[in-house]
Design a protein around this motif. Structure first.
Motif, PDB file in Angstrom:
ATOM      1  N   ALA A  19      -7.539  -1.227 -12.202  1.00  0.00           N
ATOM      2  CA  ALA A  19      -7.883  -2.618 -11.882  1.00  0.00           C
ATOM      3  C   ALA A  19      -9.208  -2.701 -11.126  1.00  0.00           C
ATOM      4  O   ALA A  19      -9.618  -3.790 -10.727  1.00  0.00           O
ATOM      5  N   GLY A  20      -9.865  -1.566 -10.921  1.00  0.00           N
ATOM      6  CA  GLY A  20     -11.165  -1.559 -10.262  1.00  0.00           C
ATOM      7  C   GLY A  20     -11.131  -1.240  -8.784  1.00  0.00           C
ATOM      8  O   GLY A  20     -12.166  -1.354  -8.113  1.00  0.00           O
ATOM      9  N   ALA A  21      -9.983  -0.842  -8.263  1.00  0.00           N
ATOM     10  CA  ALA A  21      -9.882  -0.555  -6.834  1.00  0.00           C
ATOM     11  C   ALA A  21     -10.413   0.834  -6.513  1.00  0.00           C
ATOM     12  O   ALA A  21     -10.332   1.753  -7.328  1.00  0.00           O
ATOM     13  N   GLY A  22     -10.944   0.970  -5.297  1.00  0.00           N
ATOM     14  CA  GLY A  22     -11.204   2.285  -4.751  1.00  0.00           C
ATOM     15  C   GLY A  22      -9.896   2.802  -4.184  1.00  0.00           C
ATOM     16  O   GLY A  22      -9.187   2.070  -3.497  1.00  0.00           O
ATOM     17  N   VAL A  23      -9.547   4.040  -4.490  1.00  0.00           N
ATOM     18  CA  VAL A  23      -8.215   4.548  -4.158  1.00  0.00           C
ATOM     19  C   VAL A  23      -8.312   5.838  -3.356  1.00  0.00           C
ATOM     20  O   VAL A  23      -9.112   6.726  -3.670  1.00  0.00           O
ATOM     21  N   ARG A  24      -7.473   5.935  -2.330  1.00  0.00           N
ATOM     22  CA  ARG A  24      -7.243   7.190  -1.628  1.00  0.00           C
ATOM     23  C   ARG A  24      -5.791   7.583  -1.831  1.00  0.00           C
ATOM     24  O   ARG A  24      -4.881   6.833  -1.455  1.00  0.00           O
ATOM     25  N   LEU A  25      -5.566   8.746  -2.441  1.00  0.00           N
ATOM     26  CA  LEU A  25      -4.231   9.300  -2.616  1.00  0.00           C
ATOM     27  C   LEU A  25      -4.014  10.307  -1.494  1.00  0.00           C
ATOM     28  O   LEU A  25      -4.746  11.297  -1.397  1.00  0.00           O
ATOM     29  N   ARG A  26      -3.017  10.047  -0.647  1.00  0.00           N
ATOM     30  CA  ARG A  26      -2.832  10.863   0.553  1.00  0.00           C
ATOM     31  C   ARG A  26      -1.355  11.238   0.727  1.00  0.00           C
ATOM     32  O   ARG A  26      -0.470  10.402   0.612  1.00  0.00           O
ATOM     33  N   ARG A  27      -1.099  12.499   1.040  1.00  0.00           N
ATOM     34  CA  ARG A  27       0.259  12.958   1.364  1.00  0.00           C
ATOM     35  C   ARG A  27       0.409  13.029   2.873  1.00  0.00           C
ATOM     36  O   ARG A  27      -0.556  13.315   3.597  1.00  0.00           O
ATOM     37  N   VAL A  28       1.598  12.760   3.356  1.00  0.00           N
ATOM     38  CA  VAL A  28       1.847  12.889   4.789  1.00  0.00           C
ATOM     39  C   VAL A  28       2.241  14.327   5.097  1.00  0.00           C
ATOM     40  O   VAL A  28       2.611  15.102   4.212  1.00  0.00           O
TER      41      VAL A  28
END
Length: 226
Positions: A30-39
């Motif tokens: 959808a055009g978002a900037g994304v950060r994929l993060r694990r805890v």
């Protein structure tokens, strides 16, 4: 316009990790900037080593950046993923959430769209309760809960959970099927699209409330954001 979406999750054996990746893909589409993060993992090695799938995923996940409170400050919207633990979020995700008290006190979590997804061994293993439990956190934050609802056929195909994508793993441990991943991508895309609409409207409103509150200012702002 570009919005920032943080996909923050805990996964023991990799199922929630796969859903989180799909949510991130949907938001990015959808055009978002994304950060994929694990805890951070809290369990001791002695516990992890008792389950080969847990050990394998723990070792493989080291390439995924670890979540920080700064990721929450950066994001315009959040997606949280967790396996269900007795109908509640995993302790690892809750421990991360508990670190956000300072940002919450500053108002840095208010008015941001948020969604949640989960995984359980059994169909009635607490998936809905887990997502609703996370909702209690979001209420305190003043965040804006964005469920998938029954808004697309992919929700029905994946089992029909309107609260959030919920994978039923069963005894095989084969990971999410195509239907669950499609539902997760849709959930991430929906979160990003609603965030774009929300922020676009807020910028027009902010300009209208500015100095002079003039029609000329409103017209200029609308033309810039159209």
């Amino acid at each position: 316009m570009t919005v920032n979406v943080a996909v923050i999750y805990y996964s023991a054996t990799g199922n929630v990790h796969a859903l989180a990746q799909a949510v991130a893909e949907g938001a990015a589409s959808a055009g978002a900037g994304v950060r994929l993060r694990r805890v951070a993992e809290l369990a001791p090695d002695s516990a992890i080593d008792q389950n080969p799938l847990w050990r394998r995923h723990t070792d493989a996940a080291t390439s995924i950046a670890q979540a920080s409170v700064e990721d929450l400050a950066w994001a315009d919207a959040f997606a949280f993923g967790t396996p269900t633990r007795f109908g509640a979020p995993a302790a690892q995700l809750k421990q991360f959430i508990d670190q956000a008290g300072g940002l919450w006190q500053e108002g840095g979590l208010a008015d941001k769209p948020v969604t949640a997804f989960t995984s359980a061994f059994n169909r009635h293993g607490g998936s809905e309760a887990t997502i609703l439990s996370l909702g209690n956190v979001f209420y305190h934050w003043g965040a804006l809960i964005v469920p998938p609802g029954f808004t697309d056929p992919v929700v029905y195909a994946a089992g029909g959970n309107p609260y959030g994508t919920s994978l039923v793993t069963g005894p095989t441990g084969d990971g999410p099927d195509a239907a669950a991943l499609d539902a997760a991508r849709y959930q991430g895309r929906r979160l990003a699209q609603i965030t774009i609409r929300l922020l676009g409207g807020s910028r027009v409103t902010d300009a209208a409330a500015g100095d002079g509150n003039s029609r000329e200012t409103m017209a200029a702002t609308i033309s810039q954001t159209a």
